[in-house]
Design an enzyme around this catalytic site. Sequence first.
Site, PDB file in Angstrom:
ATOM      1  N   GLY A 243      48.612  49.454  34.505  1.00 34.20           N
ATOM      2  CA  GLY A 243      47.849  50.421  35.295  1.00 34.20           C
ATOM      3  C   GLY A 243      48.576  50.783  36.581  1.00 34.20           C
TER       4      GLY A 243
ATOM      5  N   ARG B  94      52.125  51.679  28.904  1.00 37.65           N
ATOM      6  CA  ARG B  94      51.806  50.479  28.127  1.00 37.65           C
ATOM      7  C   ARG B  94      52.666  50.569  26.870  1.00 37.65           C
ATOM      8  NH1 ARG B  94      46.712  51.275  30.908  1.00 37.65           N
ATOM      9  NH2 ARG B  94      46.417  49.352  32.078  1.00 37.65           N
TER      10      ARG B  94
ATOM     11  N   ASP C 247      48.319  41.416  35.220  1.00 33.82           N
ATOM     12  CA  ASP C 247      48.521  40.168  34.476  1.00 33.82           C
ATOM     13  C   ASP C 247      49.130  40.402  33.093  1.00 33.82           C
ATOM     14  OD1 ASP C 247      46.177  41.358  33.630  1.00 33.82           O
ATOM     15  OD2 ASP C 247      45.108  39.476  33.350  1.00 33.82           O
TER      16      ASP C 247
ATOM     17  N   THR D 255      47.843  46.109  41.284  1.00 34.80           N
ATOM     18  CA  THR D 255      46.622  46.459  40.544  1.00 34.80           C
ATOM     19  C   THR D 255      45.498  46.757  41.524  1.00 34.80           C
ATOM     20  OG1 THR D 255      44.798  45.475  39.284  1.00 34.80           O
ATOM     21  CG2 THR D 255      46.406  43.950  40.146  1.00 34.80           C
TER      22      THR D 255
ATOM     23  N   ASP E  45      42.497  46.360  40.994  1.00 34.89           N
ATOM     24  CA  ASP E  45      41.322  45.507  40.742  1.00 34.89           C
ATOM     25  C   ASP E  45      41.309  44.190  41.503  1.00 34.89           C
ATOM     26  OD1 ASP E  45      40.120  47.286  39.051  1.00 34.89           O
ATOM     27  OD2 ASP E  45      41.106  46.505  37.254  1.00 34.89           O
TER      28      ASP E  45
ATOM     29  N   ASP F 294      42.526  41.341  40.693  1.00 32.34           N
ATOM     30  CA  ASP F 294      42.007  40.343  39.751  1.00 32.34           C
ATOM     31  C   ASP F 294      43.077  39.323  39.353  1.00 32.34           C
ATOM     32  OD1 ASP F 294      43.578  42.079  38.369  1.00 32.34           O
ATOM     33  OD2 ASP F 294      42.184  42.441  36.737  1.00 32.34           O
TER      34      ASP F 294
ATOM     35  N   ARG G  41      36.889  46.724  35.376  1.00 28.54           N
ATOM     36  CA  ARG G  41      36.403  46.352  34.044  1.00 28.54           C
ATOM     37  C   ARG G  41      36.084  44.864  33.977  1.00 28.54           C
ATOM     38  NH1 ARG G  41      40.557  49.060  30.621  1.00 28.54           N
ATOM     39  NH2 ARG G  41      40.030  50.998  31.654  1.00 28.54           N
TER      40      ARG G  41
END
Length: 328
Positions: free
Chosen positions: A16, A77, A108, A131, A133, A135, A177
């Site tokens: 991402g 990706r 990750d 990222t 996020d 996360d 997500r």
Amino acid sequence: MSAKQVTKIGVLTSGGDAPGMNAAIRAVARTGIYHGLEVYGVMRGYSGMIDDDIFRMESRSVANIIQRGGTILKTARSKEFFEYEGRKKAYENLKRRGIDSLVIIGGDGSFRGAQKFSNEFDIPCIGLPGTIDKDIAGSDFTIGFDTAVNTAVEAIDKVRDTADAHDRLFIVEVMGRDAGYIALHSGIATGAENILIPETKTDIDELVSSLSEKEKRKKLVNLVVVAEGDEFGGGNEIASIIRERLPHLDTRVCILGHIQRGGSPTCLDRLIASRMGYHAVECLLNGKHNVMVGILNNKLHYTPLNSAVKAKQKISDDWLKIVKILAS
Ligand code: ADP
């Protein structure tokens, strides 16, 4: 830890995209060149490694990009990289050019790929957490989070103005997500009534009764922030439950979507990207290999790539308590 000496570094952005990736690319390129290394840009993440879409970077290749969102190297990706054959092809392209080390800016998933690649072909890899996020364990910051959350705050403030003007209840869906950090931070910063995140169980009955109780005591309630990965689903799903249970409320949904990924990176994202990019090259030079460079308590922190993969940051109970108290 390996003592292998590096001379040619490949840098890529993978998975991402996140604002601030350009600042990290710039820092890797300039630090590498400063130390007399050759630096190569790999286009479209692992896909570019497999397709040999690689170019030599000069100091000027990264001029005028620190303030730009997105990534000049583009990101992708790659299905092929999941397969050994794909990774072997990538390795052969690196070998032909003499590229002996990699800096991967991604999430990750990208680190999982990097770890595998490094084990198989003995190419030292350094990961930089890129990222929106936030996360990934092992860093208080990830490149892109601060920009994304500030974009969300700006947008939610605007939604609140119109919600207020019409006495509407807005359910605002933000990205996340698996991780609720964008929802948590933007929700607290905009004074949301409730914040629904994947890390905690959402009690829908409690949400409905708190909205109706606050309505009874004429507290102006107009904002619920929900992460897209909440177990009840995103904004639309939550809104349809509220409409069914509290039909007299004028409930609207606003899904912020991809605007959260774009835009010029904030000062904080530029700073951490620059700091991490610089240290990625230092790691390669000092034989500290296959780690993710993070920042914990304002100090550099190195997490082995395979642990950066597994762990997720925990949302502290303190934050959850703050949300409840401040919304009462
Ligand atoms: P992110 O890095 O943002 O988490 P992804 O999970 O999509 O994004 O991973 C980016 C890319 O990393 C994948 O498209 C794939 O090429 C590579 N990758 C991810 N997981 C693995 C894996 N287990 N083995 C090999 N490559 C992987």
